[in-house]
Design a protein around this motif. Structure first.
Motif, mmCIF file in Angstrom:
data_model
loop_
_atom_site.group_PDB
_atom_site.id
_atom_site.type_symbol
_atom_site.label_atom_id
_atom_site.label_comp_id
_atom_site.label_asym_id
_atom_site.label_seq_id
_atom_site.Cartn_x
_atom_site.Cartn_y
_atom_site.Cartn_z
ATOM 1 N N GLY A 197 62.380 110.841 150.810
ATOM 2 C CA GLY A 197 61.655 111.862 150.789
ATOM 3 C C GLY A 197 61.505 112.791 150.320
ATOM 4 O O GLY A 197 60.932 113.568 149.896
ATOM 5 N N LEU A 198 63.043 113.163 150.044
ATOM 6 C CA LEU A 198 63.726 114.304 148.868
ATOM 7 C C LEU A 198 63.223 114.183 147.543
ATOM 8 O O LEU A 198 64.339 112.968 147.111
ATOM 9 N N ASP A 199 62.842 114.477 146.782
ATOM 10 C CA ASP A 199 62.662 114.594 144.871
ATOM 11 C C ASP A 199 63.370 115.350 145.078
ATOM 12 O O ASP A 199 63.380 115.976 145.186
ATOM 13 N N LEU A 200 63.998 115.083 143.497
ATOM 14 C CA LEU A 200 64.664 115.877 142.695
ATOM 15 C C LEU A 200 64.197 116.786 142.643
ATOM 16 O O LEU A 200 65.099 117.853 142.548
ATOM 17 N N PRO A 201 63.191 117.384 141.974
ATOM 18 C CA PRO A 201 62.576 119.116 141.934
ATOM 19 C C PRO A 201 62.379 119.544 143.424
ATOM 20 O O PRO A 201 63.217 121.141 143.765
ATOM 21 N N THR A 202 62.670 118.918 144.176
ATOM 22 C CA THR A 202 62.692 119.775 146.078
ATOM 23 C C THR A 202 63.570 119.990 146.193
ATOM 24 O O THR A 202 64.239 120.905 146.888
ATOM 25 N N ASN A 238 68.657 125.822 144.935
ATOM 26 C CA ASN A 238 68.962 127.269 144.821
ATOM 27 C C ASN A 238 68.744 128.258 145.507
ATOM 28 O O ASN A 238 68.948 129.529 145.813
ATOM 29 N N ARG A 239 67.345 128.008 146.619
ATOM 30 C CA ARG A 239 67.858 128.420 148.662
ATOM 31 C C ARG A 239 69.225 128.761 149.074
ATOM 32 O O ARG A 239 68.766 129.991 149.868
ATOM 33 N N ALA A 240 69.538 127.507 149.047
ATOM 34 C CA ALA A 240 70.866 127.326 149.751
ATOM 35 C C ALA A 240 72.517 128.595 148.987
ATOM 36 O O ALA A 240 73.156 128.942 149.538
ATOM 37 N N LEU A 241 72.304 128.798 147.664
ATOM 38 C CA LEU A 241 73.500 129.506 146.478
ATOM 39 C C LEU A 241 72.651 130.304 147.116
ATOM 40 O O LEU A 241 71.984 131.205 147.096
ATOM 41 N N PRO A 242 74.470 130.943 146.543
ATOM 42 C CA PRO A 242 74.465 132.804 146.302
ATOM 43 C C PRO A 242 73.060 132.450 145.392
ATOM 44 O O PRO A 242 73.141 131.985 144.348
ATOM 45 N N ARG A 243 72.775 134.144 145.172
ATOM 46 C CA ARG A 243 72.245 133.990 143.969
ATOM 47 C C ARG A 243 73.227 134.477 142.539
ATOM 48 O O ARG A 243 72.168 134.543 141.571
ATOM 49 N N ASP A 244 74.233 134.809 142.388
ATOM 50 C CA ASP A 244 74.556 134.817 141.336
ATOM 51 C C ASP A 244 75.152 133.267 140.984
ATOM 52 O O ASP A 244 75.811 133.600 140.213
ATOM 53 N N ILE A 245 74.734 132.213 141.349
ATOM 54 C CA ILE A 245 74.862 130.341 141.029
ATOM 55 C C ILE A 245 73.768 129.780 140.943
ATOM 56 O O ILE A 245 72.704 130.186 142.180
ATOM 57 N N ARG A 246 72.848 129.569 140.170
ATOM 58 C CA ARG A 246 71.912 128.839 140.172
ATOM 59 C C ARG A 246 71.647 127.396 139.715
ATOM 60 O O ARG A 246 72.360 127.484 138.212
ATOM 61 N N ALA A 247 71.404 126.858 139.974
ATOM 62 C CA ALA A 247 71.384 124.968 139.614
ATOM 63 C C ALA A 247 69.667 124.910 138.661
ATOM 64 O O ALA A 247 68.851 125.456 139.008
ATOM 65 N N GLN A 248 70.348 124.305 137.697
ATOM 66 C CA GLN A 248 69.005 124.785 136.641
ATOM 67 C C GLN A 248 68.569 123.429 136.165
ATOM 68 O O GLN A 248 67.110 123.549 135.943
ATOM 69 N N LEU A 249 69.050 122.555 136.616
ATOM 70 C CA LEU A 249 68.414 120.648 136.257
ATOM 71 C C LEU A 249 69.542 120.217 136.910
ATOM 72 O O LEU A 249 70.272 120.190 136.859
ATOM 73 N N VAL A 250 68.684 118.852 137.900
ATOM 74 C CA VAL A 250 69.325 118.071 138.569
ATOM 75 C C VAL A 250 68.967 116.494 137.532
ATOM 76 O O VAL A 250 67.264 116.569 137.068
ATOM 77 N N HIS A 251 69.764 115.578 136.842
ATOM 78 C CA HIS A 251 69.412 114.265 136.966
ATOM 79 C C HIS A 251 70.118 112.911 137.674
ATOM 80 O O HIS A 251 71.919 113.148 137.805
ATOM 81 N N GLU A 252 69.206 112.067 137.021
ATOM 82 C CA GLU A 252 69.744 110.896 137.553
ATOM 83 C C GLU A 252 71.632 110.338 136.035
ATOM 84 O O GLU A 252 70.893 110.709 135.311
ATOM 85 N N VAL A 253 72.659 109.886 136.365
ATOM 86 C CA VAL A 253 73.257 108.882 135.431
ATOM 87 C C VAL A 253 73.946 108.232 135.812
ATOM 88 O O VAL A 253 73.887 107.835 137.249
ATOM 89 N N PRO A 254 74.193 106.620 135.314
ATOM 90 C CA PRO A 254 75.268 105.674 134.944
ATOM 91 C C PRO A 254 76.063 105.723 135.951
ATOM 92 O O PRO A 254 77.249 107.527 136.434
ATOM 93 N N ASP A 255 76.397 105.086 137.292
ATOM 94 C CA ASP A 255 77.536 105.357 138.147
ATOM 95 C C ASP A 255 79.139 106.059 137.396
ATOM 96 O O ASP A 255 80.359 106.212 138.414
ATOM 97 N N LYS A 256 79.005 105.934 135.903
ATOM 98 C CA LYS A 256 80.413 105.629 135.371
ATOM 99 C C LYS A 256 80.852 107.491 134.813
ATOM 100 O O LYS A 256 81.461 107.850 133.856
#
Length: 138
Positions: A70-75, A81-99
């Motif tokens: 039930g956890l999608d990538l935008p959520t 980003n809510r968990a990270l310290p304010r000086d580290i920001r995640a901008q994008l996440v996406h699936e990639v091949p296992d290798k």
């Protein structure tokens, strides 16, 4: 599943990217927050390493994990980003091949050095101020 995570950080208070004993690093904080949000141990590997106090405007890291049902990538990105310290920001996440590998699959790396000759009270963290022009040797 393997994911690429694109992030940026202000490295002022960190002793570089890579985990080191008895000191705070960006990778350490990212692993801690990824593990917290995904509720499983997560280890990330970055596309490169930065030295102590160095910033990154676009760092890519990969990690392997199963997203909770039930956890999608935008959520996931929002929660990270809510968990990270304010000086580290995640901008994008996406699936990639296992290798896929953040370090070995990178096609380019760019480093910028910012030097100012005019004082700017808003820029001391992100640039070097030279109050005099360098002199050339005779």
């Amino acid at each position: 599943m393997r994911y690429f995570l694109h992030l940026a950080y202000d490295g002022t208070q960190y002793h570089g990217w890579q985990i080191q004993p008895r000191t705070l690093t960006v990778q350490q904080e990212l692993d801690r927050c990824l593990s917290q949000v995904l509720r499983q141990p997560v280890y990330c590997l970055g596309s490169g390493r930065t030295d102590s106090g160095v910033h990154a405007s676009h760092q890519v890291a990969h990690f392997d994990a199963e997203l909770p049902s039930g956890l999608d990538l935008p959520t996931f990105l929002y929660r990270l980003n809510r968990a990270l310290p304010r000086d580290i920001r995640a901008q994008l996440v996406h699936e990639v091949p296992d290798k896929a590998h953040a370090r070995f699959d990178a096609v380019a790396r760019t480093y910028e050095y910012h030097v100012r000759t005019v004082p700017d009270p808003f820029a001391p963290t992100f640039s070097l101020y030279l109050d005099r022009a360098p002199t050339s040797p005779l």
